[in-house]
Write a protein that holds these residues in place. Structure first.
Motif, mmCIF file in Angstrom:
data_model
loop_
_atom_site.group_PDB
_atom_site.id
_atom_site.type_symbol
_atom_site.label_atom_id
_atom_site.label_comp_id
_atom_site.label_asym_id
_atom_site.label_seq_id
_atom_site.Cartn_x
_atom_site.Cartn_y
_atom_site.Cartn_z
ATOM 1 N N LYS A 62 0.847 -1.180 0.000
ATOM 2 C CA LYS A 62 0.000 0.000 0.000
ATOM 3 C C LYS A 62 0.886 1.235 0.000
ATOM 4 O O LYS A 62 1.973 1.234 0.582
ATOM 5 C CB LYS A 62 -0.928 0.006 1.221
ATOM 6 C CG LYS A 62 -1.942 -1.127 1.211
ATOM 7 C CD LYS A 62 -2.839 -1.084 2.437
ATOM 8 C CE LYS A 62 -3.870 -2.204 2.390
ATOM 9 N NZ LYS A 62 -4.730 -2.186 3.600
ATOM 10 N N ARG A 63 0.393 2.327 -0.639
ATOM 11 C CA ARG A 63 1.251 3.514 -0.711
ATOM 12 C C ARG A 63 0.461 4.753 -1.112
ATOM 13 O O ARG A 63 -0.642 4.669 -1.651
ATOM 14 C CB ARG A 63 2.411 3.300 -1.696
ATOM 15 C CG ARG A 63 1.987 3.154 -3.144
ATOM 16 C CD ARG A 63 3.137 2.662 -4.018
ATOM 17 N NE ARG A 63 4.240 3.601 -4.128
ATOM 18 C CZ ARG A 63 5.383 3.337 -4.778
ATOM 19 N NH1 ARG A 63 5.558 2.164 -5.367
ATOM 20 N NH2 ARG A 63 6.338 4.224 -4.839
ATOM 21 N N ARG A 64 1.054 5.909 -0.852
ATOM 22 C CA ARG A 64 0.649 7.194 -1.408
ATOM 23 C C ARG A 64 1.910 7.923 -1.847
ATOM 24 O O ARG A 64 3.014 7.618 -1.380
ATOM 25 C CB ARG A 64 -0.125 8.044 -0.383
ATOM 26 C CG ARG A 64 -1.561 7.581 -0.129
ATOM 27 C CD ARG A 64 -2.287 8.510 0.847
ATOM 28 N NE ARG A 64 -3.638 8.053 1.142
ATOM 29 C CZ ARG A 64 -4.722 8.425 0.499
ATOM 30 N NH1 ARG A 64 -4.615 9.289 -0.516
ATOM 31 N NH2 ARG A 64 -5.912 7.971 0.839
ATOM 32 N N HIS A 65 1.732 8.926 -2.732
ATOM 33 C CA HIS A 65 2.885 9.554 -3.373
ATOM 34 C C HIS A 65 2.625 11.037 -3.573
ATOM 35 O O HIS A 65 1.484 11.456 -3.788
ATOM 36 C CB HIS A 65 3.125 8.862 -4.722
ATOM 37 C CG HIS A 65 4.160 9.504 -5.585
ATOM 38 N ND1 HIS A 65 3.844 10.134 -6.780
ATOM 39 C CD2 HIS A 65 5.502 9.625 -5.447
ATOM 40 C CE1 HIS A 65 4.955 10.586 -7.337
ATOM 41 N NE2 HIS A 65 5.973 10.300 -6.553
ATOM 42 N N ALA A 66 3.663 11.833 -3.478
ATOM 43 C CA ALA A 66 3.570 13.268 -3.764
ATOM 44 C C ALA A 66 4.920 13.770 -4.243
ATOM 45 O O ALA A 66 5.965 13.189 -3.936
ATOM 46 C CB ALA A 66 3.124 14.054 -2.530
ATOM 47 N N ARG A 99 3.720 5.305 -13.201
ATOM 48 C CA ARG A 99 2.893 4.697 -12.168
ATOM 49 C C ARG A 99 2.185 5.792 -11.372
ATOM 50 O O ARG A 99 2.830 6.621 -10.730
ATOM 51 C CB ARG A 99 3.747 3.820 -11.243
ATOM 52 C CG ARG A 99 4.219 2.536 -11.900
ATOM 53 C CD ARG A 99 5.019 1.683 -10.948
ATOM 54 N NE ARG A 99 6.342 2.238 -10.701
ATOM 55 C CZ ARG A 99 7.105 1.898 -9.659
ATOM 56 N NH1 ARG A 99 6.669 1.052 -8.757
ATOM 57 N NH2 ARG A 99 8.309 2.443 -9.520
ATOM 58 N N TRP A 100 0.877 5.776 -11.433
ATOM 59 C CA TRP A 100 0.052 6.737 -10.705
ATOM 60 C C TRP A 100 -0.446 6.101 -9.411
ATOM 61 O O TRP A 100 -1.042 5.016 -9.433
ATOM 62 C CB TRP A 100 -1.155 7.155 -11.544
ATOM 63 C CG TRP A 100 -0.828 8.023 -12.715
ATOM 64 C CD1 TRP A 100 -0.519 7.610 -13.978
ATOM 65 C CD2 TRP A 100 -0.779 9.456 -12.735
ATOM 66 N NE1 TRP A 100 -0.285 8.694 -14.790
ATOM 67 C CE2 TRP A 100 -0.440 9.849 -14.051
ATOM 68 C CE3 TRP A 100 -1.003 10.453 -11.773
ATOM 69 C CZ2 TRP A 100 -0.318 11.180 -14.432
ATOM 70 C CZ3 TRP A 100 -0.880 11.779 -12.140
ATOM 71 C CH2 TRP A 100 -0.537 12.138 -13.453
ATOM 72 N N PHE A 101 -0.190 6.770 -8.297
ATOM 73 C CA PHE A 101 -0.645 6.296 -7.003
ATOM 74 C C PHE A 101 -1.559 7.337 -6.363
ATOM 75 O O PHE A 101 -1.534 8.512 -6.742
ATOM 76 C CB PHE A 101 0.550 6.026 -6.083
ATOM 77 C CG PHE A 101 1.511 5.015 -6.637
ATOM 78 C CD1 PHE A 101 1.175 3.676 -6.698
ATOM 79 C CD2 PHE A 101 2.752 5.407 -7.127
ATOM 80 C CE1 PHE A 101 2.052 2.737 -7.225
ATOM 81 C CE2 PHE A 101 3.640 4.492 -7.646
ATOM 82 C CZ PHE A 101 3.284 3.145 -7.702
ATOM 83 N N VAL A 139 7.894 12.030 -2.267
ATOM 84 C CA VAL A 139 7.513 11.479 -0.972
ATOM 85 C C VAL A 139 6.678 10.227 -1.212
ATOM 86 O O VAL A 139 5.729 10.247 -2.005
ATOM 87 C CB VAL A 139 6.706 12.513 -0.159
ATOM 88 C CG1 VAL A 139 6.091 11.865 1.072
ATOM 89 C CG2 VAL A 139 7.596 13.683 0.234
ATOM 90 N N HIS A 140 7.037 9.151 -0.525
ATOM 91 C CA HIS A 140 6.317 7.887 -0.644
ATOM 92 C C HIS A 140 5.949 7.399 0.747
ATOM 93 O O HIS A 140 6.828 7.221 1.598
ATOM 94 C CB HIS A 140 7.187 6.815 -1.319
ATOM 95 C CG HIS A 140 7.775 7.217 -2.629
ATOM 96 N ND1 HIS A 140 7.210 6.876 -3.840
ATOM 97 C CD2 HIS A 140 8.903 7.927 -2.925
ATOM 98 C CE1 HIS A 140 7.960 7.346 -4.831
ATOM 99 N NE2 HIS A 140 8.984 7.994 -4.296
#
Length: 239
Positions: A62-66, A99-101, A139-140
């Motif tokens: 699982k992840r989020r990204h900026a 890759r879009w998160f 940032v991940h």
């Protein structure tokens, strides 16, 4: 920069990486800015979205990204949401695709903890590369889960480089898991060192242009209970 920060700069300059114990890292970060929203910050890992690209290989994460832009002596500004991209040179498993998160939430991005961590990274790594005027910062937020009969893989691509200049890996929470040892290597595979991020604020500072890194799989201590490894990864690339 405090004494511990200066020591770590020297260590990274000498060997390409540095492990920092959580107590020391928290003290250093507190000298940069506030950490008053830590509970909410750490709690945001409960709301990470799935990694659909890794799922195609039969793995789970699982992840989020900026993405942010940071001037050497200026503010850290969030950029429009965009894909994460690595070439196959750096990621043989998932390279050469955009890759879009799910994006890091505004509450996390604008919160005291992340802003403090980003300012710290710009100052720390900027001391190693004083010629850089602007950084591209990614940032991940990662959660690796260990499930019954299935180990979690923090680095499914194996020992690798990220294709950036510098990397911070910060432990957020580690629950009901064993292993997850970070190893640092030269390009020829020679191991330079190893350590395990166990406690909140334990950190690895890595010169990605010089050394490779990997993390061993994690398994649940008690397979009947939830098990996860939550980390924040911040990368800096000359921008």
């Amino acid at each position: 920069m405090d004494t511990e920060g200066a020591r770590c700069v020297d260590v990274v300059r000498a060997q390409g990486f540095c492990f920092v114990h959580g107590d020391a890292m928290r003290t250093t970060l507190s000298g940069v800015g506030g950490l008053e929203d830590w509970l909410a910050f750490a709690g945001s890992w409960e709301a990470l979205g799935p990694d659909p690209y890794l799922a195609r290989t039969g793995r789970a994460r699982k992840r989020r990204h900026a993405v942010f832009s940071a001037a050497r002596n200026g503010a850290v500004v969030r950029a429009p949401h965009q894909p994460h991209f690595q070439t196959t040179e750096y990621n043989a498993l998932q390279g050469d695709i955009e890759r879009w998160f799910d994006p890091v939430t505004d509450a996390v991005a604008d919160g005291a903890c992340l802003q403090t961590i980003l300012r710290y990274c710009v100052g720390f790594f900027g001391a190693l590369a004083p010629d850089v005027e602007r950084w591209k910062v990614e940032v991940h937020q990662f959660r690796i889960e260990a499930r019954p009969g299935e180990a979690g893989e923090p680095t499914p691509e194996g020992v690798h480089r990220d294709g950036v200049d510098y990397v911070l890996v910060l432990m957020i929470d580690r629950r009901n898991i064993e292993s997850g040892t970070t190893t640092i290597h030269l390009a020829d595979g020679t191991e330079l060192g190893s350590f395990t991020l166990r406690d909140a604020f334990d950190a690895a500072l890595v010169d990605d242009a010089r050394v490779f890194h990997g993390v061993t799989a994690v398994t649940a201590l008690d397979p009947t209970e939830p098990a996860h490894r939550d980390v924040l990864v911040v990368t800096l690339k000359r921008g």
